[in-house]
Design a protein around this motif. Sequence first.
Motif, PDB file in Angstrom:
ATOM      1  N   UNK A   1     161.573  27.428 -16.423  1.00  0.00           N
ATOM      2  CA  UNK A   1     161.612  26.222 -15.595  1.00  0.00           C
ATOM      3  C   UNK A   1     160.213  25.841 -15.114  1.00  0.00           C
ATOM      4  N   UNK A   2     159.224  26.674 -15.460  1.00  0.00           N
ATOM      5  CA  UNK A   2     157.845  26.395 -15.073  1.00  0.00           C
ATOM      6  C   UNK A   2     157.493  26.904 -13.690  1.00  0.00           C
ATOM      7  N   UNK A   3     158.280  27.849 -13.180  1.00  0.00           N
ATOM      8  CA  UNK A   3     158.028  28.409 -11.853  1.00  0.00           C
ATOM      9  C   UNK A   3     157.374  29.772 -12.036  1.00  0.00           C
ATOM     10  N   UNK A   4     156.165  29.912 -11.508  1.00  0.00           N
ATOM     11  CA  UNK A   4     155.435  31.171 -11.581  1.00  0.00           C
ATOM     12  C   UNK A   4     155.678  31.924 -10.274  1.00  0.00           C
ATOM     13  N   UNK A   5     156.531  32.941 -10.341  1.00  0.00           N
ATOM     14  CA  UNK A   5     156.907  33.661  -9.117  1.00  0.00           C
ATOM     15  C   UNK A   5     155.727  34.366  -8.461  1.00  0.00           C
ATOM     16  N   UNK A   6     154.800  34.857  -9.252  1.00  0.00           N
ATOM     17  CA  UNK A   6     153.636  35.537  -8.677  1.00  0.00           C
ATOM     18  C   UNK A   6     152.759  34.534  -7.917  1.00  0.00           C
ATOM     19  N   UNK A   7     152.550  33.356  -8.484  1.00  0.00           N
ATOM     20  CA  UNK A   7     151.774  32.321  -7.790  1.00  0.00           C
ATOM     21  C   UNK A   7     152.499  31.839  -6.543  1.00  0.00           C
ATOM     22  N   UNK A   8     153.810  31.686  -6.642  1.00  0.00           N
ATOM     23  CA  UNK A   8     154.600  31.248  -5.492  1.00  0.00           C
ATOM     24  C   UNK A   8     154.443  32.239  -4.341  1.00  0.00           C
TER      25      UNK A   8
END
Length: 139
Positions: A43-50
């Motif tokens: 989905x284009x969600x980077x959990x580490x960046x978040x």
Amino acid sequence: MNEARHRFALRVYYEDTDLAGIVYYANYLKFIERGRSEWIADLGIDQMSLRAESGIVFAVRRVEADYLRPAVFGDQLEVTTALKLIGGARLVLEQAVLRGDEVLFRAEITLVCMSAAGQAQRVPPAIRERLSAGRVQQR
């Protein structure tokens, strides 16, 4: 519910099985965790960046699981993930593990969006939009 289902393929390795030669029950939870991680990434969600930028993480709050049929060493499986509900700080997902068209395992997972301090946090609008739309980006 969003009818878009994410699909993640995996193979059962010897290490996934128990003495009876079938997939150890706890490993289905690992399989669906991998499926959720790939769904979020696609989905284009980077959990580490978040986490690094806003201190937000998703944590499993509840699992309701049904073990329907055994998988065995060498099986080619598929994990499906679909968003059932999105609330202020909560996501409910439907996940399944299949061998071909046969459903082996089914689960409903409740995730909570949390701050770094461990308190419930509203799902950020940009993340909510991606999750709700179910847009899967090609990596």
